[in-house]
Scaffold this active site. Structure first.
Site, short mmCIF file in Angstrom:
data_model
loop_
_atom_site.label_atom_id
_atom_site.label_comp_id
_atom_site.label_asym_id
_atom_site.label_seq_id
_atom_site.Cartn_x
_atom_site.Cartn_y
_atom_site.Cartn_z
N GLU A 1 1.11 -1.38 -0.13
CA GLU A 1 -0.14 0.52 -0.15
C GLU A 1 0.80 1.18 -0.08
O GLU A 1 0.58 2.55 -1.05
CB GLU A 1 -0.67 -0.42 0.81
CG GLU A 1 -2.08 -1.10 1.02
CD GLU A 1 -3.04 -1.02 0.64
OE1 GLU A 1 -3.13 0.17 -0.23
OE2 GLU A 1 -3.88 -2.23 0.34
N ARG B 1 0.35 3.24 -3.56
CA ARG B 1 0.04 4.89 -3.04
C ARG B 1 1.18 6.13 -2.59
O ARG B 1 0.56 7.39 -3.71
CB ARG B 1 -1.21 5.32 -1.43
CG ARG B 1 -2.21 3.73 -1.63
CD ARG B 1 -3.27 4.18 -0.88
NE ARG B 1 -3.87 2.72 -0.45
CZ ARG B 1 -5.45 2.32 -0.09
NH1 ARG B 1 -5.78 3.45 0.38
NH2 ARG B 1 -5.69 1.10 0.04
N ASP C 1 -4.46 -10.96 -7.91
CA ASP C 1 -4.64 -9.30 -8.90
C ASP C 1 -3.67 -7.96 -10.31
O ASP C 1 -2.88 -8.61 -11.25
CB ASP C 1 -5.54 -8.37 -8.67
CG ASP C 1 -5.64 -8.16 -7.51
OD1 ASP C 1 -4.40 -7.67 -6.94
OD2 ASP C 1 -6.25 -7.12 -6.54
N GLU D 1 -12.39 -0.62 -10.18
CA GLU D 1 -12.57 -1.43 -10.73
C GLU D 1 -13.56 -1.07 -11.41
O GLU D 1 -12.94 -1.65 -13.19
CB GLU D 1 -12.11 -2.84 -10.34
CG GLU D 1 -10.39 -2.82 -9.01
CD GLU D 1 -10.97 -2.04 -8.57
OE1 GLU D 1 -12.03 -2.05 -7.54
OE2 GLU D 1 -9.88 -2.07 -7.28
N THR E 1 -1.53 0.72 -10.35
CA THR E 1 -2.39 -0.23 -10.25
C THR E 1 -3.51 0.35 -8.43
O THR E 1 -4.50 0.72 -8.71
CB THR E 1 -2.25 -1.78 -8.88
OG1 THR E 1 -3.34 -2.35 -8.99
CG2 THR E 1 -2.06 -1.56 -7.35
C1 DMJ Z 1 -6.92 -0.18 -4.74
O1 DMJ Z 1 -5.65 0.49 -3.36
C2 DMJ Z 1 -5.82 -0.51 -5.39
O2 DMJ Z 1 -6.61 -0.86 -6.96
C3 DMJ Z 1 -5.29 -2.24 -5.75
O3 DMJ Z 1 -4.75 -2.54 -6.29
C4 DMJ Z 1 -6.43 -2.71 -5.05
N1 DMJ Z 1 -6.64 -2.03 -4.30
C5 DMJ Z 1 -7.95 -1.09 -3.91
C6 DMJ Z 1 -8.89 -0.47 -4.37
O4 DMJ Z 1 -10.37 -1.28 -5.20
#
Ligand code: DMJ
Length: 557
Positions: A189, A193, A324, A458, A544
């Site tokens: 995270e 982020r 994922d 998503e 992501t």
């Molecule tokens: C986000 O922090 C990112 O997209 C991550 O890859 C998956 N979860 C959350 C959003 O759902």
């Protein structure tokens, strides 16, 4: 004598007094004038000394003042120039005012989310918009790391929200520091982020301090990579620097989606700084994964032992949670390097083939979905998270050269997009649940558990890719419908909240405005209504967390 004396006495006394008065006035004035003279003399001596001891110092001071003022002017000009860029509104969409109106709508949602956070919980990680109080998730070490500011700033820039971008920028420049981090952080995270957000800001604005801050964050994560295989741990403690895994992760294993989603950020950081320390970390992870046994010729289990590099658990394979973004980062690494990362291309295409062979099913009513595999058996459910793969397969189709394969994978992306759309359409809120299930009797949206919605991106992300790549207007309509449903059902006075049950609005809200709502959900929605040249997929690759990095033209380092 006495008479004479008596007569002259007062005269003498008056004369004496006058004389005395003159004397006093003279001495006072002469003493003060002496002091003034002395003072003037001292000052001129001082001046003389100054001139004598430091010739040219006055000029030097003048010069320094001039340089300082010039620098100030330059900085102001730079700042104005930078802000002009952000003010630059996206050109009018070729297809008219309707898209402009929709962009404005999303921009207003962004402002509402931003000011909710800013007015009540500025500097904290996230806002609880119903109770108007801070939300500090454990993934951020439970401390004030300003996650919303870092995650949202590039969206503010992209939307041309000048004033708000400046609020974010100034805060980050003056206050963001890893010295404030405490407790145990999630490596994944923090990377997607914070490192991702800061690097995207550097890419968009050209401001160098963002690279320095990103480097500071990435460096704080490095101890988590000290394993014999290079496979990183999930967590890192800021005080002790001890790295650890979650006990629930199959007895302390590392998680595929976590250690597999660092590649884009660390590569770009090395590219910007010319230092290969970070790219070497992700190359080592890639090597370990490339050598590891695959399931069905291209699939990866979700858990790995970081000491041995062996898979652990019962071969749980997923395009949802735990797996994922590892798959997403393979194809995006290939794109990021202008298609030079051949190892990533090969690993991605093998994985995609295996997913299509083993994990894609069609429900009774004809909805295609991607199941999870547990020890080779399909678990027929699909999570909101897994809808990201709509965008991933659309991206694959964009670059596939073989016409038959291109068509097949584009069809898959569109079919899965349709299923994700159905998961939204079949609920009371017109927003899809966290998980939807398929079986022989009902499909797409049977209500079992995990019925909430936490402002995830998503599904909208998938529609954004489908719109950009196919140009079919219906995908824009789907984004419009989803964003309106979110605005209607999740909006509260101080921002946007998640829902406890998308099938039954009476069950309330979760009272969290996730930072990814501003980083991803609103960004993808907005970019659906801009011209395709705005953050073009031919120039940018999104991490992501939807933070854009440029597609690199030169070698990485
Ligand atoms: C986000 O922090 C990112 O997209 C991550 O890859 C998956 N979860 C959350 C959003 O759902």
């Amino acid at each position: 004598m006495k008479v004479v004396n008596l007569k002259r006495g007062p005269l003498l006394a008056v004369g004496g007094s006058i004389l005395l008065l003159f004397f006093i006035i003279y001495s006072v004035s002469s003493s003060s004038s002496t002091e003034i003279t002395r003072d003037i003399r001292l000052r001129s001596i001082k001046d003389e000394r100054t001139e004598i001891e430091f010739p040219g110092q006055k000029e030097e001071r003048k010069r320094e003042k001039f340089v300082k003022e010039e620098k100030k002017k330059e900085k102001k000009e730079e700042e104005e120039e930078m802000l002009e860029k952000v003010e630059k509104k996206p050109q009018k969409a070729e297809d008219g005012d309707d898209n402009e109106r929709k962009r404005e709508f999303v921009r207003e949602m962004m402002l509402h989310a931003w000011y909710g956070y800013r007015n009540y919980t500025w500097g904290y990680n996230e806002i609880r918009p119903v109770s108007k109080s801070p939300n500090n998730q454990a993934i951020f070490g439970g401390t004030k790391m300003a996650a919303t500011i870092i995650d949202a700033a590039d969206t503010l820039w992209i939307m041309g929200l000048k004033k708000e971008y400046k609020q974010a920028r100034d805060f980050i420049q003056a206050n963001f520091s890893m010295a404030n981090a405490q407790g145990t952080l999630s490596v994944f995270e923090t990377n997607i982020r914070f490192v991702g957000g800061l690097l995207a800001l550097r890419a968009l604005t050209g401001e160098e301090f963002y690279t320095e801050k990103a480097q500071e964050v990435a460096d704080a994560l490095l101890p988590a990579f000290n394993t014999p295989t290079g496979i990183s741990y999930s967590n890192i403690n800021m005080q002790t620097k001890a790295a650890s895994n979650y006990g629930w992760a199959n007895g302390g294993s590392s998680i595929l989606s976590e250690f597999g989603s660092i590649h884009l950020e660390f590569t770009y950081l090395s590219h910007l700084t010319g230092k290969n320390v970070w790219v070497n970390k992700v190359k080592k992870i890639r090597e370990t994964l490339d050598k590891a046994d695959k399931i069905d010729g291209g699939l990866y289990s979700n858990y790995m032992n970081p000491k041995t590099g062996r898979w652990s658990g019962q071969n749980h394979v997923s395009l949802g949670a735990l797996g994922d973004s590892f798959y997403e980062y393979l194809i995006k690494s290939w794109v990021q390097t202008s298609f030079k990362d051949d190892q990533a291309r090969r690993m991605y295409w093998d994985a995609s083939d295996a997913i299509q062979r083993k994990m894609v099913f069609t429900s009774k009513s004809g909805l295609r979905f991607v199941a999870e595999l547990k020890g080779g058996t399909a678990d027929k459910k699909m999570g909101h998270l897994a809808c990201f793969c709509v965008g991933m397969f659309a991206l694959e189709a964009k670059y596939e050269k073989n016409e038959t394969r291109k068509e097949t994978v584009m069809q898959l992306a569109e079919d899965l997009g349709h299923t994700c759309h159905e998961s939204y359409m079949r609920t009371q809120s017109q927003i899809g649940p966290e998980m939807f299930y398929f079986n022989d009797y009902d499909d797409a949206t049977s209500k079992r558990s995990e019925n909430g919605y936490i402002l995830r991106p998503e599904v909208i992300e998938g529609f954004f890719y489908l719109w950009r790549i196919t140009g079919k207007e219906k995908y824009r309509d789907w984004v419009w419908s989803a964003i309106n449903a979110i605005n209607k059902n999740c909006r509260v006075e101080a921002g946007f909240t998640g829902l406890s049950n998308v099938y039954n609005l009476n069950q309330g809200r979760d009272d969290v405005q996730q930072s990814f709502f501003l980083a991803e959900t609103l960004k993808y929605a907005y970019l659906t209504f801009t011209p395709n040249s705005e953050m073009s997929l031919d120039e940018w690759v999104f991490n992501t967390e939807a933070h854009p990095f440029p597609i690199l033209k030169d070698e990485v380092v």
